[in-house]
Design an enzyme around this catalytic site. Sequence first.
Site, PDB file in Angstrom:
ATOM      1  CD  GLU A 278      54.312  31.940  37.601  1.00  0.00           C
ATOM      2  OE1 GLU A 278      54.813  31.508  36.553  1.00  0.00           O
ATOM      3  OE2 GLU A 278      53.121  31.704  37.937  1.00  0.00           O
TER       4      GLU A 278
ATOM      5  CB  ALA B   4      32.169  -9.586  38.183  1.00  0.00           C
TER       6      ALA B   4
ATOM      7  CB  SER C 190      32.003  -6.864  40.900  1.00  0.00           C
ATOM      8  OG  SER C 190      31.319  -5.631  40.765  1.00  0.00           O
TER       9      SER C 190
ATOM     10  CG  ASP D  78      28.035  -2.324  38.257  1.00  0.00           C
ATOM     11  OD1 ASP D  78      27.402  -3.379  38.462  1.00  0.00           O
ATOM     12  OD2 ASP D  78      29.236  -2.309  37.931  1.00  0.00           O
TER      13      ASP D  78
ATOM     14  NE  ARG E  86      30.797   7.249  46.859  1.00  0.00           N
ATOM     15  CZ  ARG E  86      30.685   6.745  45.619  1.00  0.00           C
ATOM     16  NH1 ARG E  86      30.285   7.525  44.606  1.00  0.00           N
ATOM     17  NH2 ARG E  86      30.975   5.490  45.391  1.00  0.00           N
TER      18      ARG E  86
ATOM     19  N   GLY F 210      34.468  -2.522  32.198  1.00  0.00           N
ATOM     20  CA  GLY F 210      34.523  -3.970  32.180  1.00  0.00           C
ATOM     21  C   GLY F 210      35.510  -4.516  31.160  1.00  0.00           C
TER      22      GLY F 210
ATOM     23  CG  LEU G 154      36.042   0.762  27.584  1.00  0.00           C
ATOM     24  CD1 LEU G 154      36.147   1.138  26.115  1.00  0.00           C
ATOM     25  CD2 LEU G 154      35.195   1.779  28.342  1.00  0.00           C
TER      26      LEU G 154
END
Length: 359
Positions: A53, A163, A169, A201, A208, A294, A297
């Site tokens: 506003e 994977a 993977s 990993d 990015r 993975g 989880l």
Amino acid sequence: MKTDLEFMARALQLAERGRFTTDPNPRVGCVLVKNGRIIGEGFHEMAGQAHAEINALKNATEDATGATAYVTLEPCSHHGKTPPCCDALISAGIKRLVVAMKDPNPLVSGRGLERCNAAGIEIIGDVLRADAEQLNRGFMSRMTKNRPFVISKIAMSLDGKTALANGKSQWITSPEARADVHRFRAESSAILTGIGTVLADNPSLNARVDFPIVQPIRVVLDSQLQMPPDSQMAKLDGRTLILTCSADEQKHAILKKSGFETHVLPESNGRLDLPAVMDFLATQEINNVFVEAGATLNGALLEACLVDEWLIYMASCVLGDKGRGVFALPELQSMTDKKMLQWRDVRHVGADLRLTLSF
């Protein structure tokens, strides 16, 4: 002559411009209209800066007295980092206020509209409300449910594998799909993963992209504090939260020295209590969580019904029955125990399909 719907649609377009930069604040747009013409536009660009506003009034090409203000979210009525927007609209002589939705923030929640109404401003509400709620679903979730809106992203093969058996993977999906994921990362408040993914990993967990953003907070669930202090995330600017059940002071000290924040949360059966994790993230003013994890989880989140939306990228490749699956779940004994999701969207992204599902 343009209608309230058309002017509000323009305000929502403006609000979209703050999708990557407003956290922890909501995304808001404002259009000022006088005699059927737009005389001012604005949107909230970044937390701590002017609200939509105020920007619209500042950008107005003529006196706003007697104008209509179209705002995608109820004007604030409290002093935060900026003064109340409802007071600014009243002072500017706005005579009609059209809003898409009330502010779910208990500090506002109708008070801004009440003050404008008491000042003699005509109030029109719920114009394109569903669109406004969709744009701010993370903020709404945090304010009304005390937890963020959670999206879990999964990349899998045609036969449902994430994977190879050896854990490799990279890459199941196309470059276009991976770029699409970074856009979702960029509009998230936080990217969350488990320690298993970190150890396998060593990810950066950043977005990015080639446009300005506020980088998401990185969150690692690490029950026993196995986080390597020299991991890739330690080299990046911004916050990395390590959530743990461990009270090992030496491990905490080592990780803090590397720049990590460590937080001890309640446990459940030796692992972090996931509802407690979401409650904690809400206290950190995190609106939207993007999960990249993975099967362990993802299975636990599915069991706990803590994911609002599943974002599944499916490639037209086959990895075979020895590959790793999507969800680690207890063995089901009956088809009545299967987990049912609802289709929300299916579309091509590069050579892959992006499937959107929810409960």
